[in-house]
Design a protein around this motif. Structure first.
Motif, PDB file in Angstrom:
ATOM      1  N   GLU A   5      14.687  15.679   0.976  1.00 18.20           N
ATOM      2  CA  GLU A   5      13.400  15.002   0.900  1.00 18.20           C
ATOM      3  C   GLU A   5      12.483  15.725  -0.082  1.00 18.20           C
ATOM      4  OE1 GLU A   5       9.913  13.960   4.040  1.00 18.20           O
ATOM      5  OE2 GLU A   5      11.957  14.064   4.775  1.00 18.20           O
ATOM      6  N   LYS A   6      12.234  15.105  -1.213  1.00 24.32           N
ATOM      7  CA  LYS A   6      11.284  15.646  -2.175  1.00 24.32           C
ATOM      8  C   LYS A   6      10.013  14.827  -2.073  1.00 24.32           C
ATOM      9  CE  LYS A   6      14.468  17.583  -5.519  1.00 24.32           C
ATOM     10  NZ  LYS A   6      14.854  17.658  -6.913  1.00 24.32           N
ATOM     11  N   ASN A   7       8.953  15.465  -1.656  1.00 23.62           N
ATOM     12  CA  ASN A   7       7.712  14.743  -1.409  1.00 23.62           C
ATOM     13  C   ASN A   7       6.796  14.656  -2.621  1.00 23.62           C
ATOM     14  OD1 ASN A   7       8.385  14.267   1.261  1.00 23.62           O
ATOM     15  ND2 ASN A   7       7.563  16.220   1.921  1.00 23.62           N
ATOM     16  N   VAL A   8       7.037  15.441  -3.646  1.00 25.06           N
ATOM     17  CA  VAL A   8       6.159  15.464  -4.812  1.00 25.06           C
ATOM     18  C   VAL A   8       6.952  14.998  -6.034  1.00 25.06           C
ATOM     19  CG1 VAL A   8       4.704  16.909  -6.271  1.00 25.06           C
ATOM     20  CG2 VAL A   8       4.872  17.403  -3.831  1.00 25.06           C
ATOM     21  N   SER A   9       6.479  13.949  -6.675  1.00 27.92           N
ATOM     22  CA  SER A   9       7.142  13.466  -7.882  1.00 27.92           C
ATOM     23  C   SER A   9       6.746  14.350  -9.068  1.00 27.92           C
ATOM     24  CB  SER A   9       6.744  12.017  -8.164  1.00 27.92           C
ATOM     25  OG  SER A   9       5.386  11.946  -8.530  1.00 27.92           O
ATOM     26  N   VAL A  10       7.531  14.253 -10.116  1.00 24.56           N
ATOM     27  CA  VAL A  10       7.250  15.017 -11.330  1.00 24.56           C
ATOM     28  C   VAL A  10       5.910  14.586 -11.921  1.00 24.56           C
ATOM     29  CG1 VAL A  10       8.052  15.519 -13.670  1.00 24.56           C
ATOM     30  CG2 VAL A  10       9.698  15.388 -11.795  1.00 24.56           C
ATOM     31  N   GLU A  11       5.654  13.292 -11.894  1.00 21.48           N
ATOM     32  CA  GLU A  11       4.389  12.781 -12.431  1.00 21.48           C
ATOM     33  C   GLU A  11       3.199  13.313 -11.640  1.00 21.48           C
ATOM     34  OE1 GLU A  11       6.990  10.760 -11.554  1.00 21.48           O
ATOM     35  OE2 GLU A  11       7.730  10.371 -13.580  1.00 21.48           O
ATOM     36  N   LYS A  12       3.336  13.369 -10.331  1.00 19.13           N
ATOM     37  CA  LYS A  12       2.267  13.879  -9.467  1.00 19.13           C
ATOM     38  C   LYS A  12       2.048  15.377  -9.747  1.00 19.13           C
ATOM     39  CE  LYS A  12      -0.347  13.563  -5.671  1.00 19.13           C
ATOM     40  NZ  LYS A  12      -1.431  12.653  -5.436  1.00 19.13           N
ATOM     41  N   ALA A  13       3.132  16.119  -9.959  1.00 18.20           N
ATOM     42  CA  ALA A  13       3.016  17.545 -10.268  1.00 18.20           C
ATOM     43  C   ALA A  13       2.277  17.759 -11.590  1.00 18.20           C
ATOM     44  CB  ALA A  13       4.394  18.188 -10.316  1.00 18.20           C
ATOM     45  N   VAL A  14       2.604  16.939 -12.608  1.00 19.08           N
ATOM     46  CA  VAL A  14       1.915  17.036 -13.900  1.00 19.08           C
ATOM     47  C   VAL A  14       0.431  16.759 -13.713  1.00 19.08           C
ATOM     48  CG1 VAL A  14       1.683  15.977 -16.183  1.00 19.08           C
ATOM     49  CG2 VAL A  14       3.954  16.469 -15.274  1.00 19.08           C
ATOM     50  N   PHE A  15       0.105  15.745 -12.919  1.00 20.01           N
ATOM     51  CA  PHE A  15      -1.291  15.397 -12.670  1.00 20.01           C
ATOM     52  C   PHE A  15      -2.031  16.530 -11.959  1.00 20.01           C
ATOM     53  CE2 PHE A  15      -4.484  13.675  -9.731  1.00 20.01           C
ATOM     54  CZ  PHE A  15      -5.367  13.126 -10.641  1.00 20.01           C
ATOM     55  N   ILE A  16      -1.424  17.075 -10.911  1.00 21.24           N
ATOM     56  CA  ILE A  16      -2.069  18.148 -10.144  1.00 21.24           C
ATOM     57  C   ILE A  16      -2.266  19.390 -11.012  1.00 21.24           C
ATOM     58  CG2 ILE A  16      -1.751  19.753  -8.215  1.00 21.24           C
ATOM     59  CD1 ILE A  16      -0.319  17.420  -6.746  1.00 21.24           C
ATOM     60  N   LEU A  17      -1.257  19.749 -11.781  1.00 23.77           N
ATOM     61  CA  LEU A  17      -1.368  20.923 -12.645  1.00 23.77           C
ATOM     62  C   LEU A  17      -2.435  20.712 -13.719  1.00 23.77           C
ATOM     63  CD1 LEU A  17       2.407  21.818 -12.970  1.00 23.77           C
ATOM     64  CD2 LEU A  17       0.664  23.191 -11.831  1.00 23.77           C
ATOM     65  N   SER A  18      -2.468  19.534 -14.335  1.00 24.09           N
ATOM     66  CA  SER A  18      -3.464  19.281 -15.381  1.00 24.09           C
ATOM     67  C   SER A  18      -4.876  19.252 -14.804  1.00 24.09           C
ATOM     68  CB  SER A  18      -3.170  17.976 -16.112  1.00 24.09           C
ATOM     69  OG  SER A  18      -3.319  16.882 -15.252  1.00 24.09           O
ATOM     70  N   LYS A  19      -4.999  18.793 -13.570  1.00 23.61           N
ATOM     71  CA  LYS A  19      -6.295  18.794 -12.894  1.00 23.61           C
ATOM     72  C   LYS A  19      -6.829  20.219 -12.718  1.00 23.61           C
ATOM     73  CE  LYS A  19      -8.353  16.969  -8.659  1.00 23.61           C
ATOM     74  NZ  LYS A  19      -8.058  16.275  -7.400  1.00 23.61           N
ATOM     75  N   ASN A  20      -5.893  21.174 -12.641  1.00 21.83           N
ATOM     76  CA  ASN A  20      -6.263  22.578 -12.480  1.00 21.83           C
ATOM     77  C   ASN A  20      -6.170  23.365 -13.784  1.00 21.83           C
ATOM     78  OD1 ASN A  20      -6.773  23.057  -9.494  1.00 21.83           O
ATOM     79  ND2 ASN A  20      -4.881  21.878  -9.465  1.00 21.83           N
ATOM     80  N   GLY A  21      -6.146  22.652 -14.910  1.00 23.12           N
ATOM     81  CA  GLY A  21      -6.210  23.304 -16.213  1.00 23.12           C
ATOM     82  C   GLY A  21      -4.884  23.811 -16.746  1.00 23.12           C
ATOM     83  N   ILE A  22      -3.773  23.369 -16.182  1.00 25.17           N
ATOM     84  CA  ILE A  22      -2.453  23.804 -16.640  1.00 25.17           C
ATOM     85  C   ILE A  22      -1.758  22.615 -17.286  1.00 25.17           C
ATOM     86  CG2 ILE A  22      -0.230  24.778 -15.960  1.00 25.17           C
ATOM     87  CD1 ILE A  22      -1.726  25.931 -13.481  1.00 25.17           C
ATOM     88  N   GLN A  23      -1.527  22.696 -18.591  1.00 28.98           N
ATOM     89  CA  GLN A  23      -0.911  21.597 -19.328  1.00 28.98           C
ATOM     90  C   GLN A  23       0.596  21.818 -19.411  1.00 28.98           C
ATOM     91  OE1 GLN A  23      -2.663  18.899 -20.259  1.00 28.98           O
ATOM     92  NE2 GLN A  23      -4.373  19.923 -19.251  1.00 28.98           N
ATOM     93  N   VAL A  24       1.366  20.930 -18.795  1.00 27.85           N
ATOM     94  CA  VAL A  24       2.827  20.988 -18.836  1.00 27.85           C
ATOM     95  C   VAL A  24       3.354  19.588 -19.109  1.00 27.85           C
ATOM     96  CG1 VAL A  24       3.028  22.961 -17.251  1.00 27.85           C
ATOM     97  CG2 VAL A  24       3.025  20.644 -16.325  1.00 27.85           C
ATOM     98  N   ASP A  25       4.583  19.533 -19.643  1.00 23.19           N
ATOM     99  CA  ASP A  25       5.224  18.232 -19.796  1.00 23.19           C
ATOM    100  C   ASP A  25       6.123  17.996 -18.578  1.00 23.19           C
ATOM    101  OD1 ASP A  25       7.453  19.836 -20.226  1.00 23.19           O
ATOM    102  OD2 ASP A  25       7.647  19.336 -22.337  1.00 23.19           O
TER     103      ASP A  25
END
Length: 54
Positions: A5-25
Motif C-alpha cells: 500500500e503506497k499512500n503517497v503518489s509521486v505527483e503528490k510528493a512533488v507538490f508537497i516538496l515544492s510547497k516547502n521550497g524543494i524543487q524535484v522532478d
C-alpha cells in the motif's frame, strides 16, 4: 521494491516538496519516496524498558 500500500503518489510528493521550497522532478521524488518507505518499513518502535526491582 514492492509495497502493498503506497499512500503517497509521486505527483503528490512533488507538490508537497515544492510547497516547502524543494524543487524535484518526478524521478527524484520517486527515489525519495522509495527511501522513506524503506526507512518506515525497517523502523522498530522503541520497546518499553522493564524495571526489575530486587
Amino acid at each position: 521494491m514492492n509495497f502493498i500500500e503506497k499512500n503517497v503518489s509521486v505527483e503528490k510528493a512533488v507538490f508537497i516538496l515544492s510547497k516547502n521550497g524543494i524543487q524535484v522532478d518526478e524521478k527524484e521524488a520517486k527515489i525519495i519516496l522509495e527511501l522513506l518507505y524503506l526507512v518506515s518499513k525497517n523502523y522498530d518502535k522503541p520497546k518499553e524498558k522493564k524495571i526489575l526491582y530486587p
